[in-house]
Each structure stands twice: as structure tokens, then as C-alpha cells.
Design an enzyme around this catalytic site. Structure first.
Site, PDB file in Angstrom:
ATOM      1  N   CYS A 122       0.848  -1.182   0.000  1.00 41.75           N
ATOM      2  CA  CYS A 122       0.000   0.000   0.000  1.00 41.75           C
ATOM      3  C   CYS A 122       0.891   1.243   0.000  1.00 41.75           C
ATOM      4  O   CYS A 122       1.873   1.291   0.744  1.00 41.75           O
ATOM      5  CB  CYS A 122      -0.881  -0.002   1.249  1.00 41.75           C
ATOM      6  N   HIS A 164      -9.065  -3.625  -1.929  1.00 39.06           N
ATOM      7  CA  HIS A 164      -8.087  -2.816  -1.196  1.00 39.06           C
ATOM      8  C   HIS A 164      -8.513  -1.340  -1.174  1.00 39.06           C
ATOM      9  O   HIS A 164      -8.500  -0.696  -0.115  1.00 39.06           O
ATOM     10  CB  HIS A 164      -6.710  -2.987  -1.864  1.00 39.06           C
ATOM     11  N   GLU A 165      -8.912  -0.813  -2.346  1.00 36.53           N
ATOM     12  CA  GLU A 165      -9.262   0.614  -2.428  1.00 36.53           C
ATOM     13  C   GLU A 165     -10.587   0.911  -1.717  1.00 36.53           C
ATOM     14  O   GLU A 165     -10.710   1.931  -1.038  1.00 36.53           O
ATOM     15  CB  GLU A 165      -9.310   1.083  -3.889  1.00 36.53           C
ATOM     16  N   HIS A 168     -10.070   1.152   1.939  1.00 35.15           N
ATOM     17  CA  HIS A 168      -9.536   2.454   2.357  1.00 35.15           C
ATOM     18  C   HIS A 168     -10.661   3.427   2.718  1.00 35.15           C
ATOM     19  O   HIS A 168     -10.521   4.229   3.645  1.00 35.15           O
ATOM     20  CB  HIS A 168      -8.717   3.091   1.216  1.00 35.15           C
TER      21      HIS A 168
HETATM   22 NI    NI Z   1      -3.539   1.242  -0.139  1.00 34.17          NI
END
Ligand code: NI
Length: 215
Positions: A122, A164-165, A168
Site C-alpha cells: 500500500c 483494497h481501495e 480504504h
Molecule cells: Ni492502499
């Protein structure tokens, strides 16, 4: 359109040319759920913001960037992956090229029970990578940059990027889901290449963790 605290914040970010600074782990903005994008920014300002995020993602370089990573508590992310990896890695990880996409107010659900475990990193946790078991397939619901509804299945590496995004935007970092014993430095070539093989099977054996992937 009248200015708002959010649009003022975006204007201030965009006042500087070039890639934006990336916020690192430890900043609370990465730990708070981001607010839905719902007309707070004019179309022009949103387009400029998306372009700045694209430039920042390319410069990093990375395959995804979420707005909290540039300090904006907004449910907006960009993804793009040229998948420039050896064929063996591409085949095993499902790392097919992912064209540039804008995800607004995204959410996802796993499709099927299968999870796959691979190393990922990341931009907000520079210098490290760790193994994360994730859904191999997800159904993504979002809006695109024109405000059109997206309801689409992603698989393989693009599915990993989407998870993953989107995480966030919920204040979740990949480390929250990672096998911490797999944590590895990427700061020099030797450490980066140590676990560059297609699967983390050897890393599991050598570092002492169990691979969580399942059918
Ligand atoms: Ni990330």
C-alpha cells in the site's frame, strides 16, 4: 457552485502542480469512514481531482489510490494496472491488465467462497508488503465519473485492487486483514525479490504462517 469546506480543501490540494503528497499510516484520515460523494464538488472540480489522483497514482507508482490517501475524507478512488509482471506471475495471480477506472461510493460483496492469498502493499505503508487472503471474485457497486451506476464482477488481481481501495474508504488498511508474520521489507532489491515468486507458499513455510486461501 458555492464553495464548501470540502471544495476549498480540494482547491487547496490542486493549487500545486504535479503528483500530490501521499498520506502515510498513522494519519487519522486513513482510519475514518470517508463521506459519500454527493454533489459537494462541481463537475469541473471533480474532473480536476480525478486527473490529479491519476497522475499521483502513476507517479507513485501504484495500481490504485483512494482519496483518503491524499488527505480527503471522500468515497472516491482510482484504479489502473498495466500488469507488467512475468507471465508465470500473471497466470497464478490472475493479474490481467485493468484499464483506468474511477470508483465513486463503491461497495463490494464476495462472489463465491473462494479466497486467494498473495503479497500486496500500500502506498500509505511504504517499504513493506504482507500476505492478505481476499475474495477471488467480488461484485462491485459504484458510480463512475459520469454518475452512472456500475454493477460489475471483478476477478483475480483487479478484484484484489477493488477490495483494497474500497477498504480504504471504510478506514481499513490492508494490514488489518494481513497475516502479520508475512510482513516483509521491500526497501531493497534483495528483500523485494525474496518473495517475488508467484505464490507465498515458501514465505508461509519460511516465516511460519498458515496460508488462508480456500476453495
Ligand atoms: Ni492502499
Amino acid at each position: 457552485m458555492p464553495s464548501t469546506p470540502l471544495s476549498d480543501h480540494v482547491e487547496a490540494l490542486l493549487a500545486t502542480e504535479g503528483p500530490l503528497p501521499i498520506v502515510a499510516a498513522g494519519d487519522p484520515v486513513l482510519r475514518r469512514p470517508a463521506q459519500p460523494l454527493d454533489g459537494q464538488l462541481s463537475d469541473t472540480l471533480l474532473a480536476r481531482l480525478i486527473e490529479a489522483m491519476r497522475v499521483t497514482m502513476h507517479a507513485a507508482p501504484g495500481v490504485g489510490l483512494a482519496a483518503p490517501q491524499i488527505g480527503l475524507p471522500l468515497r472516491l478512488a482510482v484504479i489502473e494496472d498495466a500488469a507488467g509482471v512475468p507471465e508465470e506471475v500473471r497466470a497464478v495471480r490472475g493479474r490481467v491488465p485493468q484499464p483506468f477506472r474511477v470508483l465513486i461510493n463503491p461497495s463490494y460483496d464476495g462472489v463465491g467462497a473462494r479466497r486467494v492469498a498473495f503479497y500486496e502493499g500500500c502506498l500509505s505503508v511504504p517499504g513493506y508488503q504482507a500476505v492478505v487472503a481476499r475474495h477471488e471474485r467480488v461484485q462491485l457497486r459504484a458510480l463512475d465519473e459520469q454518475g452512472r451506476a456500475v454493477d460489475e464482477e471483478f476477478t483475480g488481481w483487479p478484484a484484489r485492487i477493488v477490495q483494497h481501495e474500497t477498504d480504504h474508504l471504510n478506514g481499513t488498511l490492508y494490514l488489518d486483514r494481513a497475516e502479520l508474520r508475512s510482513l516483509s521489507s521491500t526497501q531493497d532489491r534483495a528483500s523485494l525479490e525474496r518473495w517475488a515468486q508467484p505464490t507465498p507458499e515458501l514465505a508461509a513455510k519460511e516465516l511460519g504462517f498458515t496460508l488462508q486461501g480456500s476453495d
